[in-house]
Design a protein around this motif. Sequence first.
Motif, PDB file in Angstrom:
ATOM      1  N   LEU A  21      36.646 -45.010  -0.396  1.00  0.00           N
ATOM      2  CA  LEU A  21      35.246 -45.437  -0.119  1.00  0.00           C
ATOM      3  C   LEU A  21      34.420 -44.158  -0.645  1.00  0.00           C
ATOM      4  O   LEU A  21      34.589 -42.992  -0.505  1.00  0.00           O
ATOM      5  N   ARG A  22      33.177 -44.674  -0.870  1.00  0.00           N
ATOM      6  CA  ARG A  22      32.390 -43.565  -1.641  1.00  0.00           C
ATOM      7  C   ARG A  22      30.726 -43.796  -1.263  1.00  0.00           C
ATOM      8  O   ARG A  22      30.209 -44.417  -1.563  1.00  0.00           O
ATOM      9  N   GLY A  23      30.686 -43.176   0.045  1.00  0.00           N
ATOM     10  CA  GLY A  23      29.322 -43.267   0.438  1.00  0.00           C
ATOM     11  C   GLY A  23      28.719 -44.921   0.808  1.00  0.00           C
ATOM     12  O   GLY A  23      27.596 -44.999   0.508  1.00  0.00           O
ATOM     13  N   VAL A  24      29.509 -45.431   1.559  1.00  0.00           N
ATOM     14  CA  VAL A  24      29.258 -46.795   1.935  1.00  0.00           C
ATOM     15  C   VAL A  24      28.156 -46.741   3.193  1.00  0.00           C
ATOM     16  O   VAL A  24      28.353 -45.843   4.097  1.00  0.00           O
ATOM     17  N   ASN A  25      27.090 -47.594   3.059  1.00  0.00           N
ATOM     18  CA  ASN A  25      26.149 -47.794   4.092  1.00  0.00           C
ATOM     19  C   ASN A  25      26.116 -49.374   4.417  1.00  0.00           C
ATOM     20  O   ASN A  25      26.137 -50.019   3.349  1.00  0.00           O
ATOM     21  N   LEU A  26      26.017 -49.668   5.700  1.00  0.00           N
ATOM     22  CA  LEU A  26      26.227 -51.006   6.173  1.00  0.00           C
ATOM     23  C   LEU A  26      26.010 -51.024   7.407  1.00  0.00           C
ATOM     24  O   LEU A  26      26.309 -50.261   8.273  1.00  0.00           O
ATOM     25  N   GLU A  27      25.297 -52.438   7.641  1.00  0.00           N
ATOM     26  CA  GLU A  27      24.747 -52.837   9.221  1.00  0.00           C
ATOM     27  C   GLU A  27      25.441 -54.119   9.315  1.00  0.00           C
ATOM     28  O   GLU A  27      25.388 -54.948   8.640  1.00  0.00           O
ATOM     29  N   VAL A  28      25.925 -54.314  10.368  1.00  0.00           N
ATOM     30  CA  VAL A  28      26.309 -55.633  10.992  1.00  0.00           C
ATOM     31  C   VAL A  28      25.880 -55.842  12.380  1.00  0.00           C
ATOM     32  O   VAL A  28      25.944 -55.039  13.517  1.00  0.00           O
ATOM     33  N   PHE A  29      25.348 -57.072  12.547  1.00  0.00           N
ATOM     34  CA  PHE A  29      24.636 -57.500  13.822  1.00  0.00           C
ATOM     35  C   PHE A  29      25.759 -58.515  14.598  1.00  0.00           C
ATOM     36  O   PHE A  29      26.324 -59.139  14.098  1.00  0.00           O
ATOM     37  N   SER A  30      25.266 -58.588  16.104  1.00  0.00           N
ATOM     38  CA  SER A  30      25.962 -59.188  16.806  1.00  0.00           C
ATOM     39  C   SER A  30      25.943 -60.819  16.478  1.00  0.00           C
ATOM     40  O   SER A  30      24.904 -61.280  16.095  1.00  0.00           O
ATOM     41  N   GLY A  31      27.046 -61.511  16.561  1.00  0.00           N
ATOM     42  CA  GLY A  31      27.127 -62.837  16.073  1.00  0.00           C
ATOM     43  C   GLY A  31      27.316 -63.106  14.612  1.00  0.00           C
ATOM     44  O   GLY A  31      27.494 -64.283  14.334  1.00  0.00           O
ATOM     45  N   GLU A  32      27.234 -62.145  13.792  1.00  0.00           N
ATOM     46  CA  GLU A  32      26.895 -62.298  12.498  1.00  0.00           C
ATOM     47  C   GLU A  32      28.307 -62.406  11.936  1.00  0.00           C
ATOM     48  O   GLU A  32      29.370 -61.824  12.285  1.00  0.00           O
ATOM     49  N   ALA A  33      28.697 -63.359  10.842  1.00  0.00           N
ATOM     50  CA  ALA A  33      29.739 -63.323   9.981  1.00  0.00           C
ATOM     51  C   ALA A  33      29.589 -62.715   8.389  1.00  0.00           C
ATOM     52  O   ALA A  33      28.629 -63.344   7.906  1.00  0.00           O
ATOM     53  N   VAL A  34      30.386 -61.535   8.400  1.00  0.00           N
ATOM     54  CA  VAL A  34      30.041 -60.948   7.011  1.00  0.00           C
ATOM     55  C   VAL A  34      31.346 -60.798   6.410  1.00  0.00           C
ATOM     56  O   VAL A  34      32.499 -60.781   6.664  1.00  0.00           O
ATOM     57  N   ALA A  35      31.246 -61.585   5.015  1.00  0.00           N
ATOM     58  CA  ALA A  35      32.456 -61.551   4.136  1.00  0.00           C
ATOM     59  C   ALA A  35      32.413 -60.201   3.271  1.00  0.00           C
ATOM     60  O   ALA A  35      31.234 -59.987   2.678  1.00  0.00           O
ATOM     61  N   ARG A 186      32.207 -61.200  13.195  1.00  0.00           N
ATOM     62  CA  ARG A 186      33.579 -61.196  12.551  1.00  0.00           C
ATOM     63  C   ARG A 186      33.112 -60.517  11.025  1.00  0.00           C
ATOM     64  O   ARG A 186      32.178 -60.942  10.448  1.00  0.00           O
ATOM     65  N   ILE A 187      34.126 -59.868  10.518  1.00  0.00           N
ATOM     66  CA  ILE A 187      33.894 -59.090   9.154  1.00  0.00           C
ATOM     67  C   ILE A 187      35.133 -59.401   8.546  1.00  0.00           C
ATOM     68  O   ILE A 187      36.326 -59.188   8.948  1.00  0.00           O
ATOM     69  N   VAL A 188      35.184 -60.155   7.451  1.00  0.00           N
ATOM     70  CA  VAL A 188      36.559 -60.532   6.697  1.00  0.00           C
ATOM     71  C   VAL A 188      36.395 -60.087   5.235  1.00  0.00           C
ATOM     72  O   VAL A 188      35.393 -60.040   4.441  1.00  0.00           O
TER      73      VAL A 188
END
Length: 262
Positions: A21-35, A186-188
């Motif tokens: 991993l190289r400098g990953v920036n990410l946001e995940v919100f409540s109830g969100e499904a991220v692939a 969930r994050i898949v």
Amino acid sequence: MTKIFEVRSLSYTYPDGRQALRGVNLEVFSGEAVAIIGPNGAGKSTLLLALAGLIPVEGEVLYKGRHLNGLKDPRRLEIGILFQDPDTQLFSLTVYEDVAFGPRQMGFSEEEVHRRVKEALEKVGLSGFEERSPHHLSFGERRRVALATVLSMQPDVLLLDEPTSNLDPRARKQFLELMKGLRLTRIVATHDLELAYETADRVVVLYQGKVVACGRPSDVILNEKLLKSYGLELPLFVRYLKGEVEYARKDKASLLSTPDAL
């Protein structure tokens, strides 16, 4: 929406010196499904491990606004992870004992344990499998049992690593329908772009350990130029639909140019 994860400048290097991993920036919100999609070696599984607090990383992983500090953090119980190989999560003689293991470790009464096992097996479509040996089930059934072991802990967040890999078409369809029915964040991580298209609210493209694209499934999965830039191919269902559209256009043009057809 409530922010569940905030990842800042996240990096991870394997003991052999390879940077995953190289400098990953990410946001995940409540109830969100991220692939999370990307070619082999992009860092998808490693990112899930980092979000679960299972590996030491450089940078920051904030869970509900606070730093996630590995396995000893009690908030880890709010984050469930389904590994790619279900046999890494199944070790008991019966399905019931496997699904009951987590709640028992949390100190719940047997009545509460039983309620959680029953509810988790219902969610994955395996009611009545309690006394069966998990090791005598099909691969798809074992994967659903493994998911039930996670759901019995009633996590706020579910991380899934290649949940449809090695499934036959019927088992894959069953699992896809199951995914659609889950009502939690969930994050898949997946190579299955159809799964990403049908079940995700947002798709993240990971390439060589970096986030290189992020957007709605229709903006990412249907973008052939974008996918090819990062070693991915249009999924079969998209190519099929494109072919059908092109065929319909040619057929219509043929009809309009043939007087006898009018």
